[in-house]
Design an enzyme around this catalytic site. Sequence first.
Site, PDB file in Angstrom:
ATOM      1  N   LYS A 126       0.646  -1.235   0.004  1.00  0.00           N
ATOM      2  CA  LYS A 126      -0.050  -0.022  -0.087  1.00  0.00           C
ATOM      3  C   LYS A 126       0.883   1.211  -0.095  1.00  0.00           C
ATOM      4  O   LYS A 126       2.078   1.060   0.165  1.00  0.00           O
ATOM      5  CB  LYS A 126      -0.855  -0.035   1.287  1.00  0.00           C
ATOM      6  CG  LYS A 126      -2.113  -1.162   1.169  1.00  0.00           C
ATOM      7  CD  LYS A 126      -2.960  -1.006   2.386  1.00  0.00           C
ATOM      8  CE  LYS A 126      -3.950  -2.154   2.453  1.00  0.00           C
ATOM      9  NZ  LYS A 126      -4.867  -2.040   3.314  1.00  0.00           N
ATOM     10  N   TYR A 136     -12.331  -2.096  -3.814  1.00  0.00           N
ATOM     11  CA  TYR A 136     -12.865  -2.313  -2.227  1.00  0.00           C
ATOM     12  C   TYR A 136     -14.346  -2.078  -2.081  1.00  0.00           C
ATOM     13  O   TYR A 136     -14.823  -1.820  -1.154  1.00  0.00           O
ATOM     14  CB  TYR A 136     -12.326  -1.331  -1.112  1.00  0.00           C
ATOM     15  CG  TYR A 136     -10.801  -1.749  -1.004  1.00  0.00           C
ATOM     16  CD1 TYR A 136     -10.579  -2.914  -0.106  1.00  0.00           C
ATOM     17  CD2 TYR A 136      -9.625  -1.099  -1.188  1.00  0.00           C
ATOM     18  CE1 TYR A 136      -9.265  -3.136   0.156  1.00  0.00           C
ATOM     19  CE2 TYR A 136      -8.512  -1.380  -0.730  1.00  0.00           C
ATOM     20  CZ  TYR A 136      -8.407  -2.332   0.147  1.00  0.00           C
ATOM     21  OH  TYR A 136      -6.966  -2.634   0.292  1.00  0.00           O
ATOM     22  N   ASN A 163      -2.039   0.268   6.682  1.00  0.00           N
ATOM     23  CA  ASN A 163      -1.382  -0.829   7.416  1.00  0.00           C
ATOM     24  C   ASN A 163      -0.647  -1.399   6.319  1.00  0.00           C
ATOM     25  O   ASN A 163      -0.427  -2.838   6.451  1.00  0.00           O
ATOM     26  CB  ASN A 163      -2.652  -1.670   7.781  1.00  0.00           C
ATOM     27  CG  ASN A 163      -3.872  -2.193   6.760  1.00  0.00           C
ATOM     28  OD1 ASN A 163      -3.499  -1.804   5.764  1.00  0.00           O
ATOM     29  ND2 ASN A 163      -4.540  -3.155   7.253  1.00  0.00           N
ATOM     30  N   HIS A 176      -2.121  -5.574   1.560  1.00  0.00           N
ATOM     31  CA  HIS A 176      -3.475  -6.221   1.578  1.00  0.00           C
ATOM     32  C   HIS A 176      -3.434  -7.548   1.118  1.00  0.00           C
ATOM     33  O   HIS A 176      -2.505  -7.908   0.196  1.00  0.00           O
ATOM     34  CB  HIS A 176      -4.427  -5.300   0.514  1.00  0.00           C
ATOM     35  CG  HIS A 176      -5.564  -6.175   0.243  1.00  0.00           C
ATOM     36  ND1 HIS A 176      -6.806  -6.196   0.955  1.00  0.00           N
ATOM     37  CD2 HIS A 176      -5.974  -7.287  -0.914  1.00  0.00           C
ATOM     38  CE1 HIS A 176      -7.567  -7.201   0.177  1.00  0.00           C
ATOM     39  NE2 HIS A 176      -7.242  -7.367  -0.901  1.00  0.00           N
ATOM     40  N   GLU A 204      -9.726 -10.858  -7.364  1.00  0.00           N
ATOM     41  CA  GLU A 204      -8.806  -9.953  -7.138  1.00  0.00           C
ATOM     42  C   GLU A 204      -7.644  -9.804  -7.850  1.00  0.00           C
ATOM     43  O   GLU A 204      -7.049  -8.960  -8.642  1.00  0.00           O
ATOM     44  CB  GLU A 204      -8.281  -9.850  -5.615  1.00  0.00           C
ATOM     45  CG  GLU A 204      -9.455  -9.698  -4.558  1.00  0.00           C
ATOM     46  CD  GLU A 204      -9.106  -9.323  -3.054  1.00  0.00           C
ATOM     47  OE1 GLU A 204      -7.936  -9.701  -2.720  1.00  0.00           O
ATOM     48  OE2 GLU A 204      -9.870  -8.907  -2.444  1.00  0.00           O
TER      49      GLU A 204
HETATM   50  P1  CMP Z   1      -7.311  -4.534   3.905  1.00  0.00           P
HETATM   51  O1  CMP Z   1      -6.955  -5.956   4.097  1.00  0.00           O
HETATM   52  O2  CMP Z   1      -6.710  -4.008   2.807  1.00  0.00           O
HETATM   53  O3  CMP Z   1      -8.909  -4.423   3.628  1.00  0.00           O
HETATM   54  C1  CMP Z   1      -9.747  -3.577   3.843  1.00  0.00           C
HETATM   55  C2  CMP Z   1      -8.891  -2.324   4.502  1.00  0.00           C
HETATM   56  O4  CMP Z   1      -9.837  -1.411   5.091  1.00  0.00           O
HETATM   57  C3  CMP Z   1      -8.184  -2.679   5.671  1.00  0.00           C
HETATM   58  O5  CMP Z   1      -7.085  -3.602   5.202  1.00  0.00           O
HETATM   59  C4  CMP Z   1      -7.877  -1.674   6.484  1.00  0.00           C
HETATM   60  O6  CMP Z   1      -6.826  -0.721   5.352  1.00  0.00           O
HETATM   61  C5  CMP Z   1      -9.130  -0.596   5.991  1.00  0.00           C
HETATM   62  N1  CMP Z   1      -9.772  -0.654   7.289  1.00  0.00           N
HETATM   63  C6  CMP Z   1     -10.073  -1.797   8.165  1.00  0.00           C
HETATM   64  N2  CMP Z   1     -10.813  -0.952   9.272  1.00  0.00           N
HETATM   65  C7  CMP Z   1     -10.538   0.484   9.183  1.00  0.00           C
HETATM   66  C8  CMP Z   1     -10.704   1.404   9.862  1.00  0.00           C
HETATM   67  N3  CMP Z   1     -11.462   1.169  11.180  1.00  0.00           N
HETATM   68  N4  CMP Z   1     -10.332   2.686   9.714  1.00  0.00           N
HETATM   69  C9  CMP Z   1      -9.877   3.006   8.439  1.00  0.00           C
HETATM   70  N5  CMP Z   1      -9.621   1.885   7.755  1.00  0.00           N
HETATM   71  C10 CMP Z   1      -9.891   0.483   7.853  1.00  0.00           C
END
Ligand code: CMP
Length: 140
Positions: A11, A51, A114, A117, A128
Amino acid sequence: MAVERTLSIIKPDATKRNLTGKINAKFEDAGLRIVAQKRIQLTPAQAGEFYAVHKERPFYGELCEFMASEPVVVQVLEGEGAIAKNREVMGATNPADAAPGTIRAEFAESVGENSVHGSDAPETAAVEIAYFFSGLELVG
Ligand code: CMP
């Protein structure tokens, strides 16, 4: 255990901090093969389509904007039980809950930013992977 393929995204928070190589080393050290990889810049609309399952969530707008804020590296990882193995290597979505040594424990900045993904099931992995790669780009 069956050989699987899973979709991984490095990311914007991680590409921005020059962490692509360190994250790829974690995948390779765990026995996952990077069988396809490209660095791309998503538009907010493309991030939103990827998403779409989270469309009703309060963080959806923020997520789409973040994913389009800097380049991402999209990849296909292959290996025995690759979907679960990748999720193990990534660690919990929220870095505060991620086990020591995982990508998110070491590199993630927050639950939103984070670093990586990974697909969560064989069906989503297939969808995906097809979102970013054609069959011709997958060389095992
Ligand atoms: P990912 O595994 O990419 O799948 C969905 C994404 O939404 C997740 O990782 C996070 O980056 C994001 N996400 C999930 N919960 C939250 C939250 N509470 N606030 C902001 N982003 C979130």
